[in-house]
Design an enzyme around this catalytic site. Structure first.
Site, PDB file in Angstrom:
ATOM      1  N   THR A 240      34.378 -23.673  41.282  1.00 24.76           N
ATOM      2  CA  THR A 240      34.402 -24.508  42.485  1.00 24.76           C
ATOM      3  C   THR A 240      34.063 -25.915  42.021  1.00 24.76           C
ATOM      4  O   THR A 240      33.537 -26.087  40.936  1.00 24.76           O
ATOM      5  CB  THR A 240      33.280 -24.019  43.444  1.00 24.76           C
ATOM      6  OG1 THR A 240      33.529 -22.667  43.803  1.00 24.76           O
ATOM      7  CG2 THR A 240      33.144 -24.854  44.692  1.00 24.76           C
ATOM      8  N   ARG A 268      39.444 -13.406  52.357  1.00 25.19           N
ATOM      9  CA  ARG A 268      38.019 -13.561  52.018  1.00 25.19           C
ATOM     10  C   ARG A 268      37.676 -15.058  51.995  1.00 25.19           C
ATOM     11  O   ARG A 268      38.383 -15.868  51.408  1.00 25.19           O
ATOM     12  CB  ARG A 268      37.739 -12.945  50.640  1.00 25.19           C
ATOM     13  CG  ARG A 268      36.302 -13.141  50.133  1.00 25.19           C
ATOM     14  CD  ARG A 268      36.153 -14.351  49.239  1.00 25.19           C
ATOM     15  NE  ARG A 268      34.849 -14.414  48.593  1.00 25.19           N
ATOM     16  CZ  ARG A 268      34.408 -15.462  47.904  1.00 25.19           C
ATOM     17  NH1 ARG A 268      35.152 -16.538  47.791  1.00 25.19           N
ATOM     18  NH2 ARG A 268      33.228 -15.455  47.333  1.00 25.19           N
ATOM     19  N   VAL A 269      36.601 -15.397  52.658  1.00 23.97           N
ATOM     20  CA  VAL A 269      36.141 -16.788  52.662  1.00 23.97           C
ATOM     21  C   VAL A 269      34.775 -16.836  51.989  1.00 23.97           C
ATOM     22  O   VAL A 269      33.895 -16.036  52.308  1.00 23.97           O
ATOM     23  CB  VAL A 269      36.066 -17.337  54.105  1.00 23.97           C
ATOM     24  CG1 VAL A 269      35.452 -18.722  54.125  1.00 23.97           C
ATOM     25  CG2 VAL A 269      37.463 -17.375  54.731  1.00 23.97           C
ATOM     26  N   GLY A 270      34.613 -17.748  51.055  1.00 18.63           N
ATOM     27  CA  GLY A 270      33.330 -17.885  50.361  1.00 18.63           C
ATOM     28  C   GLY A 270      32.431 -18.892  51.043  1.00 18.63           C
ATOM     29  O   GLY A 270      32.568 -19.164  52.248  1.00 18.63           O
ATOM     30  N   ASP A 271      31.530 -19.463  50.270  1.00 14.76           N
ATOM     31  CA  ASP A 271      30.548 -20.394  50.836  1.00 14.76           C
ATOM     32  C   ASP A 271      31.064 -21.829  50.946  1.00 14.76           C
ATOM     33  O   ASP A 271      30.566 -22.610  51.750  1.00 14.76           O
ATOM     34  CB  ASP A 271      29.255 -20.375  50.009  1.00 14.76           C
ATOM     35  CG  ASP A 271      29.499 -20.720  48.541  1.00 14.76           C
ATOM     36  OD1 ASP A 271      30.618 -20.462  48.039  1.00 14.76           O
ATOM     37  OD2 ASP A 271      28.577 -21.230  47.890  1.00 14.76           O
ATOM     38  N   THR A 291      28.076 -23.827  43.514  1.00 15.74           N
ATOM     39  CA  THR A 291      29.159 -23.103  42.848  1.00 15.74           C
ATOM     40  C   THR A 291      28.635 -21.693  42.556  1.00 15.74           C
ATOM     41  O   THR A 291      27.428 -21.468  42.549  1.00 15.74           O
ATOM     42  CB  THR A 291      29.585 -23.755  41.517  1.00 15.74           C
ATOM     43  OG1 THR A 291      28.443 -23.802  40.642  1.00 15.74           O
ATOM     44  CG2 THR A 291      30.119 -25.157  41.692  1.00 15.74           C
ATOM     45  N   GLY A 292      29.544 -20.786  42.287  1.00 14.70           N
ATOM     46  CA  GLY A 292      29.120 -19.425  41.959  1.00 14.70           C
ATOM     47  C   GLY A 292      29.373 -18.479  43.111  1.00 14.70           C
ATOM     48  O   GLY A 292      30.188 -18.759  43.999  1.00 14.70           O
ATOM     49  N   GLY A 294      29.684 -16.990  46.216  1.00 14.00           N
ATOM     50  CA  GLY A 294      29.512 -17.525  47.559  1.00 14.00           C
ATOM     51  C   GLY A 294      28.781 -16.601  48.510  1.00 14.00           C
ATOM     52  O   GLY A 294      28.007 -17.053  49.354  1.00 14.00           O
TER      53      GLY A 294
END
Ligand code: GLY
Length: 393
Positions: A240, A268-271, A291-292, A294
């Site tokens: 990210t 899928r939605v991350g942070d 980053t990383g 989520g």
């Protein structure tokens, strides 16, 4: 009796691992009292620690993959430009780069081979936010997020709606899957679904990944590519880029953009597009990004936590460590489970002080974690503080 023994064993083991985890966590907390860990497993030459870096304005920071683009953002800040222009300009360079497999064009796809992008932006002076999630075919989701902020009274658009909005605003559709990302997706398919790998009768059966590579590639390139394919298949990346800036006046903006977790389930939605998780800006206080993994960040509302900790007087680095402690707490400090992922936070306060902290002291390949900073002279990498000693991810 057997049940009792099993339960006793479970409780004893859990108590033991919690105590061990707490000891390790406490060790990390004490070691980071000055805002940055003083010992590092493998210090890179020329690296600065955040503690040594003075607060100054303007300043712009990002994850390490933004290093080469920070000058573009600093140029805007030097001329008195808006902080949101600066951060979006930086991440656009990385989104456009086919060689960065973590964002925009060239990002690693979902399990269907479709690149789906997430991004958010926040503008401190006007206290506005915009975000897009699961956006396909448009390589610059941070710019689209910015238009959600500027041209709608919504905060987040997702999927087909986000795509229609982007096209209405003049963005052009393109195929975001580069040849390298397509190969990586095929390698992942071959590793998970028998039908997508060479059959028993194929000479490539033993070396399934090698069987996907063009035999005409020079040996060295073949080796490097197959090494990378193995890596991204075994450990799906969540790369990210967050970018945060404060100008001379103390106005702050931020953005976070990503292609998310490689091989994710479609949708899928991350942070990164979640305001308060992958990005948080408060013009009175500062900004944070991540980053990383989520999912782990969403559960602790990491961005918001960091901004609130800075509001209470913590340094950016200490605030990042506090958010990481909450992540570790979710697993009672169990380092075996925590070692399955990586998470990094980046923060900047209104005075221009900055910091970053990672869950683990090193990447899986042993390299220390860094972030990129430009405070007027030149863009450089600075070491991250860390919570737990070891390799994660
Ligand atoms: N931090 C990026 C993601 O998990 O999607």
């Amino acid at each position: 009796m057997e049940n009792w023994t099993r339960r006793k064993f479970f409780v004893t083991t859990l108590a033991g691992s919690m105590a061990a985890g707490a000891r390790k966590l406490f060790a990390g907390i004490r070691a980071n009292d000055n805002g940055a860990h003083s010992t590092h497993p493998q210090r890179l030459p020329g690296l600065q620690t955040a503690a040594a870096a003075k607060a100054t304005r303007p300043v712009i920071i990002s994850s390490a993959n933004g290093l080469r683009a920070l000058e573009r953002g600093m140029e805007i800040l030097r001329k008195g430009g808006d902080t949101l222009d600066a951060v979006v300009a930086v991440v656009t360079v990385v989104e456009d780069d086919p060689n960065d497999n973590s964002v925009g064009y060239g990002g690693l796809p979902n399990e269907d081979g479709e690149v789906e992008l997430d991004a958010s932006v926040m503008h401190g002076p006007t206290r506005r936010a915009g975000a897009v999630a699961s956006l396909r075919y448009i390589k610059n989701p941070a710019q689209v997020a910015r238009l959600v902020l500027e041209r709608t009274n919504h905060v987040m658009l997702v999927g087909p709606g986000a795509l229609r909005f982007a096209e209405a605003q003049g963005f052009e559709r393109m195929n975001l899957l580069t040849e390298k990302s397509r190969l990586a997706w095929l390698a992942w398919k071959a590793s998970t679904a028998e039908n997508w790998a060479p059959g028993l009768d194929s000479p490539a059966w033993k070396e399934r990944v090698a069987g996907l590579l063009d035999p005409k590639l020079p040996e060295e390139e073949r080796l490097a590519l197959s090494e990378w394919l193995r890596e991204v298949v075994a450990h799906p990346p969540t790369g990210t880029i967050p970018c945060l800036a404060v100008n001379e006046k103390g106005d702050i903006s931020g953005t976070t953009t990503t292609s998310g977790l490689a091989w994710k389930i479609a949708g899928r939605v991350g942070d990164s597009p979640i305001i308060g998780a992958g990005l948080c800006v408060d013009n009175d206080v500062g900004a944070a990004g991540s980053t990383g993994r989520g999912e782990e960040n969403i559960k602790v509302s990491g961005g918001h936590t960091i901004v609130e900790m800075m509001r209470k007087g913590m340094s950016p680095t200490e605030a990042c460590l506090e958010a990481l402690r909450r992540v570790a707490r979710n697993y009672n400090g169990d380092q075996t489970r925590l070692s399955k992922f990586h998470l990094l936070y980046y923060a900047l306060n209104k005075a221009g002080a900055h910091g970053a902290a990672s869950l683990w002291s090193a990447e899986r390949n042993g390299r220390p974690l860094t972030y990129a900073v430009h405070d007027g002279t030149a863009a450089r990498l600075v070491e991250c503080a860390w919570l737990l000693e070891g390799r994660g991810g």
